[in-house]
Design a protein around this motif. Structure first.
Motif, PDB file in Angstrom:
ATOM      1  N   VAL A  23       5.525  36.726  12.872  1.00  0.00           N
ATOM      2  CA  VAL A  23       6.459  37.833  13.062  1.00  0.00           C
ATOM      3  C   VAL A  23       7.035  37.738  14.468  1.00  0.00           C
ATOM      4  N   THR A  71      11.228  42.682  15.222  1.00  0.00           N
ATOM      5  CA  THR A  71      11.274  43.853  14.355  1.00  0.00           C
ATOM      6  C   THR A  71      12.453  44.717  14.764  1.00  0.00           C
ATOM      7  N   VAL A 131       2.419  42.289   5.289  1.00  0.00           N
ATOM      8  CA  VAL A 131       3.212  43.138   6.170  1.00  0.00           C
ATOM      9  C   VAL A 131       3.590  44.411   5.431  1.00  0.00           C
ATOM     10  N   ILE A 135       5.864  47.621   5.178  1.00  0.00           N
ATOM     11  CA  ILE A 135       7.210  47.897   5.673  1.00  0.00           C
ATOM     12  C   ILE A 135       7.790  49.107   4.938  1.00  0.00           C
ATOM     13  N   TYR A 158      11.907  43.198   9.490  1.00  0.00           N
ATOM     14  CA  TYR A 158      11.031  42.221  10.133  1.00  0.00           C
ATOM     15  C   TYR A 158      11.664  40.841  10.024  1.00  0.00           C
TER      16      TYR A 158
END
Length: 399
Positions: free
Chosen positions: A305, A308, A322, A324, A330
């Protein structure tokens, strides 16, 4: 003094000799003449995009057709003038897609995005949502309040037969993954399909200083098809708490276990994650939702990652799962190993093959109550020699 954050200037053209007219028949909502004049004098417009708000149906992979609202456009986002009838809409505009097609901008350039309200053509005559207004909110861009797409702050929203010009200047230091959506009655309008990805890049195949070989924008979202039919027929906008999503989508599609279904996620070139050994793949992950928290989980790969919400992370981190929520974005890099000639771990995910990536929040994997009809796709990793069309079974999965 030039601002360090993104300044977006949007308003309607009131003097035809300063910029290209939208359409003589459409009403132009007046904006800030002083700002319009300054923009026209100092900014070279790289491209002009024309978006048309309208409604329509989108066929899902399970055979159902879902009623949506959205941002449509003509070929190359061209200006086709005012749309007054369903026949004109169908003849001049490409079919409605949810999410809307991606708009990609370059850092340091200036653009015009024109919003036309073409109106609804699939609703019942008595529906309470006929003749509604819309805006565009550029989600994630740090705008001054007057230019943020919120109705009457200070400019009014766009009713049918009207058009609005958003003048965008992108500073050189801005890049990353963003989105745009309507900000009128946000619950009903956004959830009805009025959203699209917005990408800002400095250089091709590079983000935040990282290089990559190919990229995919994955937009996860949800819809309640029965609520949408209520809007089309009755149009009661005060039933927002009745919303119960029954489709959980990836780029507007769901996975079907009938693998040759042409509308399934894995048969969409924008959603099937094709890569070759040794490549680095950028995934731009983003979500619009009502209350579902999507959980992105690819099998066989940990991603790095790196950013963001349109900002580089100074301390990137590896994740294979992840979470979200609505409005988040992301930027994730996946390094595809190149071990086909020197495999040392017989059980590791190295070399060509197929592995799945899906929502690990199980509610999202049961569109219309049926598993695994949800936001699932595949990493389709192919040999380094790039036999793209023939000679490698994985290129067609032998369906």
């Amino acid at each position: 003094m030039q601002r360090e954050y993104l300044v977006v200037l949007f308003l309607f053209l009131t003097f035809f000799n300063r910029t290209v007219a939208v359409n003589a028949d459409e009403k132009l909502i007046p904006g800030d003449v002083k700002v319009e004049k300054e923009f026209a004098q100092t900014k070279k417009v790289e491209k002009e995009f024309h978006l048309y708000v309208t409604d329509g149906y989108q066929e899902m992979a399970d055979g159902e057709s879902v009623y949506f609202w959205g941002y449509a456009h003509a070929k190359d986002f061209a200006n086709v003038g005012e749309i007054k009838t369903k026949e004109e809409r169908d003849a001049k505009l490409l079919p409605l897609k949810v999410p809307g097609d991606e708009i990609r901008l370059t850092s340091g350039k200036s653009y015009v995005i024109v919003l036309h309200n073409a109106g609804w053509y699939e609703t019942e005559e008595h529906s309470g949502v006929n003749h509604v207004a819309h805006t565009i909110h550029f989600h994630g861009l740090d705008l001054i309040p007057a230019f943020d797409g919120v109705p009457d702050l200070p400019y009014p929203s766009v009713f049918p037969g009207e058009a609005y010009r958003y003048l965008l200047t992108i500073p050189k230091n801005i890049e990353g993954s963003y989105m745009a959506h309507c900000h009128v009655d946000s619950m009903n309008h956004i959830m009805s399909g009025m959203y699209f990805p917005l990408i800002i890049e400095k250089k091709h195949n590079k983000i935040y200083g990282y290089k990559f070989d190919r990229e995919y924008t994955l937009f996860m979202s949800e819809v309640d098809s029965e609520y949408m039919e209520m809007l089309r027929d009755e149009g009661n906008i005060r039933r927002g708490l009745d919303w119960k999503s029954n489709y959980f989508m990836l780029n507007g599609r769901i996975f079907m276990d009938k693998l040759d279904n042409p509308l399934s996620t894995i048969n969409d070139p924008k959603t099937r994650l094709v890569a070759y050994e040794g490549e680095t793949v950028l995934i731009r992950l983003m979500v619009i939702g009502y209350d579902h928290i999507f959980t992105w989980h690819p099998h066989g790969y940990h991603g790095l990652v790196i950013g963001t919400d349109g900002r580089k992370l100074h301390h990137p981190y590896e994740k294979d799962t992840v979470l979200i929520g609505s409005g988040e974005r992301y930027d994730i890099l996946y390094k595809i190993p190149d071990f086909s000639s020197q495999r040392k771990c017989l059980s590791c995910n190295y070399g060509p093959g197929v592995s799945v990536a899906h929502d690990h929040n199980m509610k999202g994997m049961v569109s219309r109550g049926i598993y695994p009809h949800g936001p699932l796709t595949i990493f389709d990793v192919r040999p380094k020699i790039k036999e793209k069309e023939e000679g490698y079974p994985g290129s067609h999965l032998n369906y």
